[in-house]
Design a protein around this motif. Structure first.
Motif, PDB file in Angstrom:
ATOM      1  N   ILE A   1     -14.882 -13.397 -27.020  1.00  0.00           N
ATOM      2  CA  ILE A   1     -14.302 -12.246 -26.312  1.00  0.00           C
ATOM      3  C   ILE A   1     -15.177 -11.001 -26.452  1.00  0.00           C
ATOM      4  CG2 ILE A   1     -12.339 -10.659 -26.240  1.00  0.00           C
ATOM      5  CD1 ILE A   1     -10.506 -12.946 -26.703  1.00  0.00           C
ATOM      6  N   PRO A   2     -15.698 -10.666 -27.655  1.00  0.00           N
ATOM      7  CA  PRO A   2     -16.593  -9.499 -27.717  1.00  0.00           C
ATOM      8  C   PRO A   2     -17.785  -9.639 -26.777  1.00  0.00           C
ATOM      9  CG  PRO A   2     -15.911 -10.143 -29.920  1.00  0.00           C
ATOM     10  CD  PRO A   2     -15.441 -11.230 -29.005  1.00  0.00           C
TER      11      PRO A   2
ATOM     12  N   ALA B   1      -5.912  -4.854 -32.043  1.00  0.00           N
ATOM     13  CA  ALA B   1      -7.158  -5.604 -31.931  1.00  0.00           C
ATOM     14  C   ALA B   1      -7.757  -5.467 -30.533  1.00  0.00           C
ATOM     15  CB  ALA B   1      -6.921  -7.072 -32.269  1.00  0.00           C
ATOM     16  N   ALA B   2      -6.910  -5.461 -29.502  1.00  0.00           N
ATOM     17  CA  ALA B   2      -7.400  -5.312 -28.133  1.00  0.00           C
ATOM     18  C   ALA B   2      -8.103  -3.970 -27.944  1.00  0.00           C
ATOM     19  CB  ALA B   2      -6.252  -5.460 -27.142  1.00  0.00           C
ATOM     20  N   GLY B   3      -7.499  -2.903 -28.478  1.00  0.00           N
ATOM     21  CA  GLY B   3      -8.137  -1.595 -28.387  1.00  0.00           C
ATOM     22  C   GLY B   3      -9.460  -1.551 -29.131  1.00  0.00           C
ATOM     23  N   ASP B   4      -9.504  -2.172 -30.305  1.00  0.00           N
ATOM     24  CA  ASP B   4     -10.750  -2.215 -31.080  1.00  0.00           C
ATOM     25  C   ASP B   4     -11.830  -2.984 -30.334  1.00  0.00           C
ATOM     26  OD1 ASP B   4      -9.567  -0.777 -33.098  1.00  0.00           O
ATOM     27  OD2 ASP B   4      -9.139  -2.514 -34.367  1.00  0.00           O
ATOM     28  N   LEU B   5     -11.467  -4.076 -29.676  1.00  0.00           N
ATOM     29  CA  LEU B   5     -12.446  -4.860 -28.925  1.00  0.00           C
ATOM     30  C   LEU B   5     -13.044  -4.048 -27.777  1.00  0.00           C
ATOM     31  CD1 LEU B   5     -10.560  -8.275 -28.792  1.00  0.00           C
ATOM     32  CD2 LEU B   5     -12.803  -7.887 -29.851  1.00  0.00           C
ATOM     33  N   LEU B   6     -12.204  -3.290 -27.082  1.00  0.00           N
ATOM     34  CA  LEU B   6     -12.710  -2.438 -26.005  1.00  0.00           C
ATOM     35  C   LEU B   6     -13.680  -1.393 -26.544  1.00  0.00           C
ATOM     36  CD1 LEU B   6      -9.429  -1.855 -23.966  1.00  0.00           C
ATOM     37  CD2 LEU B   6     -11.478  -3.030 -23.137  1.00  0.00           C
ATOM     38  N   HIS B   7     -13.311  -0.790 -27.671  1.00  0.00           N
ATOM     39  CA  HIS B   7     -14.162   0.237 -28.276  1.00  0.00           C
ATOM     40  C   HIS B   7     -15.502  -0.348 -28.709  1.00  0.00           C
ATOM     41  CE1 HIS B   7     -15.161   3.888 -30.475  1.00  0.00           C
ATOM     42  NE2 HIS B   7     -15.478   3.124 -31.515  1.00  0.00           N
ATOM     43  N   ARG B   8     -15.464  -1.505 -29.346  1.00  0.00           N
ATOM     44  CA  ARG B   8     -16.691  -2.143 -29.818  1.00  0.00           C
ATOM     45  C   ARG B   8     -17.615  -2.535 -28.668  1.00  0.00           C
ATOM     46  NH1 ARG B   8     -14.819  -7.074 -33.215  1.00  0.00           N
ATOM     47  NH2 ARG B   8     -17.057  -7.567 -32.982  1.00  0.00           N
ATOM     48  N   ALA B   9     -17.015  -2.876 -27.519  1.00  0.00           N
ATOM     49  CA  ALA B   9     -17.814  -3.265 -26.362  1.00  0.00           C
ATOM     50  C   ALA B   9     -18.425  -2.064 -25.641  1.00  0.00           C
ATOM     51  CB  ALA B   9     -16.963  -4.072 -25.389  1.00  0.00           C
ATOM     52  N   GLY B  10     -18.057  -0.860 -26.049  1.00  0.00           N
ATOM     53  CA  GLY B  10     -18.663   0.338 -25.481  1.00  0.00           C
ATOM     54  C   GLY B  10     -17.930   0.940 -24.309  1.00  0.00           C
ATOM     55  N   PHE B  11     -16.667   0.568 -24.107  1.00  0.00           N
ATOM     56  CA  PHE B  11     -15.912   1.163 -23.009  1.00  0.00           C
ATOM     57  C   PHE B  11     -15.447   2.567 -23.373  1.00  0.00           C
ATOM     58  CE2 PHE B  11     -15.462  -3.298 -21.837  1.00  0.00           C
ATOM     59  CZ  PHE B  11     -15.627  -3.245 -20.459  1.00  0.00           C
ATOM     60  N   ALA B  12     -15.438   3.436 -22.384  1.00  0.00           N
ATOM     61  CA  ALA B  12     -14.898   4.784 -22.555  1.00  0.00           C
ATOM     62  C   ALA B  12     -13.399   4.769 -22.257  1.00  0.00           C
ATOM     63  CB  ALA B  12     -15.612   5.757 -21.609  1.00  0.00           C
ATOM     64  N   LEU B  13     -12.680   5.655 -22.921  1.00  0.00           N
ATOM     65  CA  LEU B  13     -11.240   5.807 -22.717  1.00  0.00           C
ATOM     66  C   LEU B  13     -10.498   4.470 -22.788  1.00  0.00           C
ATOM     67  CD1 LEU B  13     -11.433   8.305 -19.729  1.00  0.00           C
ATOM     68  CD2 LEU B  13     -10.965   8.869 -22.108  1.00  0.00           C
ATOM     69  N   PRO B  14     -10.711   3.703 -23.847  1.00  0.00           N
ATOM     70  CA  PRO B  14     -10.045   2.400 -23.944  1.00  0.00           C
ATOM     71  C   PRO B  14      -8.541   2.539 -24.185  1.00  0.00           C
ATOM     72  CG  PRO B  14     -11.185   2.903 -25.996  1.00  0.00           C
ATOM     73  CD  PRO B  14     -11.556   3.992 -25.030  1.00  0.00           C
ATOM     74  N   VAL B  15      -7.778   1.748 -23.490  1.00  0.00           N
ATOM     75  CA  VAL B  15      -6.324   1.727 -23.650  1.00  0.00           C
ATOM     76  C   VAL B  15      -5.874   0.266 -23.697  1.00  0.00           C
ATOM     77  CG1 VAL B  15      -4.093   2.301 -22.623  1.00  0.00           C
ATOM     78  CG2 VAL B  15      -5.988   3.915 -22.436  1.00  0.00           C
TER      79      VAL B  15
ATOM     80  N   THR C   1      -7.527  -1.617 -20.552  1.00  0.00           N
ATOM     81  CA  THR C   1      -8.125  -0.716 -19.567  1.00  0.00           C
ATOM     82  C   THR C   1      -9.305   0.004 -20.202  1.00  0.00           C
ATOM     83  OG1 THR C   1      -5.948  -0.317 -18.571  1.00  0.00           O
ATOM     84  CG2 THR C   1      -7.710   1.222 -18.006  1.00  0.00           C
ATOM     85  N   GLY C   2     -10.414   0.050 -19.503  1.00  0.00           N
ATOM     86  CA  GLY C   2     -11.569   0.787 -20.010  1.00  0.00           C
ATOM     87  C   GLY C   2     -12.510   1.155 -18.874  1.00  0.00           C
ATOM     88  N   TRP C   3     -13.293   2.207 -19.101  1.00  0.00           N
ATOM     89  CA  TRP C   3     -14.263   2.687 -18.120  1.00  0.00           C
ATOM     90  C   TRP C   3     -15.676   2.450 -18.635  1.00  0.00           C
ATOM     91  CZ3 TRP C   3     -12.847   4.846 -13.409  1.00  0.00           C
ATOM     92  CH2 TRP C   3     -11.484   5.166 -13.253  1.00  0.00           C
ATOM     93  N   ALA C   4     -16.563   2.060 -17.732  1.00  0.00           N
ATOM     94  CA  ALA C   4     -17.976   1.996 -18.084  1.00  0.00           C
ATOM     95  C   ALA C   4     -18.479   3.423 -18.298  1.00  0.00           C
ATOM     96  CB  ALA C   4     -18.784   1.323 -16.979  1.00  0.00           C
ATOM     97  N   PRO C   5     -19.180   3.683 -19.388  1.00  0.00           N
ATOM     98  CA  PRO C   5     -19.577   5.069 -19.698  1.00  0.00           C
ATOM     99  C   PRO C   5     -20.402   5.710 -18.584  1.00  0.00           C
ATOM    100  CG  PRO C   5     -19.964   3.627 -21.570  1.00  0.00           C
ATOM    101  CD  PRO C   5     -19.618   2.734 -20.407  1.00  0.00           C
ATOM    102  N   ASP C   6     -20.120   6.976 -18.353  1.00  0.00           N
ATOM    103  CA  ASP C   6     -20.872   7.788 -17.397  1.00  0.00           C
ATOM    104  C   ASP C   6     -20.768   9.231 -17.862  1.00  0.00           C
ATOM    105  OD1 ASP C   6     -22.090   9.062 -15.295  1.00  0.00           O
ATOM    106  OD2 ASP C   6     -20.655   8.416 -13.772  1.00  0.00           O
ATOM    107  N   PRO C   7     -21.857   9.839 -18.303  1.00  0.00           N
ATOM    108  CA  PRO C   7     -21.795  11.216 -18.814  1.00  0.00           C
ATOM    109  C   PRO C   7     -21.181  12.203 -17.837  1.00  0.00           C
ATOM    110  CG  PRO C   7     -23.919  10.232 -19.320  1.00  0.00           C
ATOM    111  CD  PRO C   7     -23.216   9.274 -18.412  1.00  0.00           C
ATOM    112  N   ALA C   8     -21.322  11.937 -16.538  1.00  0.00           N
ATOM    113  CA  ALA C   8     -20.806  12.881 -15.547  1.00  0.00           C
ATOM    114  C   ALA C   8     -19.295  12.879 -15.471  1.00  0.00           C
ATOM    115  CB  ALA C   8     -21.397  12.564 -14.173  1.00  0.00           C
ATOM    116  N   SER C   9     -18.645  11.823 -16.010  1.00  0.00           N
ATOM    117  CA  SER C   9     -17.184  11.749 -15.908  1.00  0.00           C
ATOM    118  C   SER C   9     -16.545  11.677 -17.281  1.00  0.00           C
ATOM    119  CB  SER C   9     -16.784  10.524 -15.084  1.00  0.00           C
ATOM    120  OG  SER C   9     -17.215   9.349 -15.719  1.00  0.00           O
TER     121      SER C   9
END
Length: 280
Positions: free
Chosen positions: A119-120, A176-190, A259-267
């Motif tokens: 999953i990671p 654990a789901a939130g931690d997985l999103l964070h570890r994968a580099g998603f912004a605003l993980p929920v 839910t997570g966003w691909a990082p973008d400095p502009a947003s």
């Protein structure tokens, strides 16, 4: 060089069971439909248009068709050949994506990520195939699912006097789901979840539904022998112990949504697409 993560699921068995389920999947699609409703509710909270979506774990393409009605181009992918073919898509595992980086501005996945060995790794690849500021929405069975079936199968194995072993997959909880999103580099993980209760008259009908949605045991060490007559009788008796007056019991499916966003400095200041609805 880092070693590959252990394979906890049998990939060939998973592909075979998805192919077997494809012909009559529509008769057992209630869970994928419920997850799809959750994902589209989150999507409707986002005030922007998405052009190109990846439907990852597409089954028969039903969620992708709903995305097309919202004006999107949809690429479908599934680990099963028959599901991928039915949706006009690509056959691939979620942790072995064949798509180029930044190919999609939306990735949705309904009902499959709980069956992925890495999953990671899958989440990292999903983030890579998203364009900057692209959105990821996924739903699957989370921790707390199928308590009645777990108890029933335990009673069956104990009655057959052959020890209790794994018949159901390990499950991911909200934290654990939130931690997985964070570890994968998603912004605003929920990560959040809600229970879905479905009433059954006997445990075999529940198992039949799980087979029909390709959600039965895929664990490498989970090749349990079929239930014996003694085991089946014990399972039916344990199930009946908790039944209502009409002989039916409510089984719980805990619908996990990530839910997570691909990082973008502009947003960086973008608010989450919806308020978390946490159920513990």
């Amino acid at each position: 060089m880092a070693s590959a993560p252990p394979e906890i699921f049998v990939r060939a068995r998973r592909r075979a069971r998805r192919d077997r389920a494809a012909a009559r999947f529509a008769d057992h699609a209630f869970l994928v439909d419920a997850i799809g409703d959750e994902l589209l509710d989150r999507l409707d909270d986002v005030t922007r248009h998405f052009d190109h979506a990846l439907d990852l774990g597409c089954h028969d393409g039903r969620l992708g068709e709903r995305l097309k009605l919202r004006g999107m181009r949809v690429t479908s992918a599934d680990a099963g050949f028959r599901f991928a073919s039915a949706a006009g898509g690509v056959q691939c595992d979620e942790d072995r994506l064949p798509f180029a980086d930044a190919s999609f501005d939306l990735v949705v996945s309904a009902g499959v990520l709980d069956q992925v060995s890495d999953i990671p790794g899958a989440l990292a690849l999903i983030r890579r195939v998203l364009k900057p500021d692209g959105l990821f929405l996924a739903g699957f069975l989370g921790a707390g699912s199928l308590p009645v079936l777990r108890d029933t199968m335990m009673a069956a194995d104990m009655a057959a006097d052959r020890g209790v072993g794994p018949r159901l997959h390990p499950q991911i909880d909200v934290r654990a789901a939130g931690d997985l999103l964070h570890r994968a580099g998603f912004a605003l993980p929920v990560a959040d979840s809600r229970p879905l209760a479905v009433r059954y008259g006997d445990p075999l009908r529940l198992i039949h539904d799980l087979r029909g949605m390709a959600a039965t045991n895929l664990l490498v060490d989970g090749g349990r022998a079929p239930l014996t007559r003694i085991g089946l009788a014990a399972a039916a008796a344990r199930f009946a112990e908790g039944a209502d007056l009409d002989g039916r019991r409510a089984e719980t499916f805990e619908l996990m949504v990530m839910t997570g966003w691909a990082p973008d400095p502009a947003s960086a200041s973008r608010p989450p697409p919806s308020e978390p609805r946490r159920i513990f």
